[in-house]
Design a protein around this motif. Sequence first.
Motif, mmCIF file in Angstrom:
data_model
loop_
_atom_site.group_PDB
_atom_site.id
_atom_site.type_symbol
_atom_site.label_atom_id
_atom_site.label_comp_id
_atom_site.label_asym_id
_atom_site.label_seq_id
_atom_site.Cartn_x
_atom_site.Cartn_y
_atom_site.Cartn_z
ATOM 1 N N GLU A 101 -2.868 5.731 7.607
ATOM 2 C CA GLU A 101 -2.510 4.766 8.641
ATOM 3 C C GLU A 101 -3.468 3.577 8.642
ATOM 4 O O GLU A 101 -3.054 2.435 8.832
ATOM 5 C CB GLU A 101 -2.515 5.451 10.012
ATOM 6 N N HIS B 209 -2.594 0.005 3.134
ATOM 7 C CA HIS B 209 -2.070 -1.286 2.654
ATOM 8 C C HIS B 209 -1.904 -1.293 1.143
ATOM 9 O O HIS B 209 -0.982 -1.902 0.596
ATOM 10 C CB HIS B 209 -2.987 -2.436 3.088
ATOM 11 N N SER C 158 2.855 2.353 9.373
ATOM 12 C CA SER C 158 1.738 2.950 8.643
ATOM 13 C C SER C 158 1.614 4.443 8.908
ATOM 14 O O SER C 158 1.120 5.200 8.070
ATOM 15 C CB SER C 158 0.430 2.245 9.024
#
Length: 304
Positions: free
Chosen positions: A90, A94, A108
């Motif tokens: 989370e 990315h 996420s």
Amino acid sequence: MFETLRDLTPKFESLFCDRYSVSLRNEANTVLKNLGEAIVGIFIELENRIRSDPVKAAVPGGRLHPVLRYVMNYLVLICDYWHTLEQVFEDYGHRLKEYHNLDDSVPSSSLLSLQMGQIMEVLDSNLEAKSKIYNEPALCCVFLMNSSRYILQKTKDNELGKLLSNDVIQNHEAKVLYNHEQYQKISWSKVLGFLKLDDNGIVPPNMVKKSMKKKLKLFNLLFEEICRVQSLWFVFDEQLREIVRVSIERNLLPAYENFIGRFESVLELGKYDHDKYVKYQMEDIVAKLDDLFQGSSGSTKAQN
């Protein structure tokens, strides 16, 4: 390492809270960030390793492939860190979004589940490719049956099973059933064909006798060959092995009993001729089937 540093961060920041310690706090946060991104990278690398695992020689007897055992055992073990991994993905997922070209609308919080599903999908594709190495289609089915059964075992009543979607579990349940049915069709349909009776009344009696003798001879040869070959094949799960054998018996034994009964009545054989043609009694058929999928000596070990 990640958990330790994460848990120490509040104490660290309270201890080094003055303005002279800004660089020290930043360095600690950078290390934590790097660890988180490295963990995400491990899962990306695992996916890549599975995808690029070469299709080499087939595993003898349709046994479990080492890459399958490694991946599934690894995934089960990392579930001990489940809650930490959810936080890591989370906070630092990315890189995963970039790797899979996911847009920002993907939450996420779902990234870990998505990556686990992706790993399972790549593993499935890899195993399918490896199954094509087998020259015998029936052995290909045994290999895939073993693989799906192992995945189901490894995802039963644990955190990994809860994490993976129901689609993954249902997919492998369906694969076990499908490959079982395909195995039966490929291996035994021709054998059963030799046991079909000519009851249409068109064939003259003398030709019926000749036809039945030929069919029984071909049955004996093919049945013996299948049992010889498939006794070297291996089904790792005892319950699955029994399911497959029982299903063969359910189809084969009534057909064989019916054929032999008709054979004996049509030919009215003496004991010598009976033993000449009828090579297998019912108990012999069962004994032969009991030897299927046992593998060579010592093959039942080290399959977990």
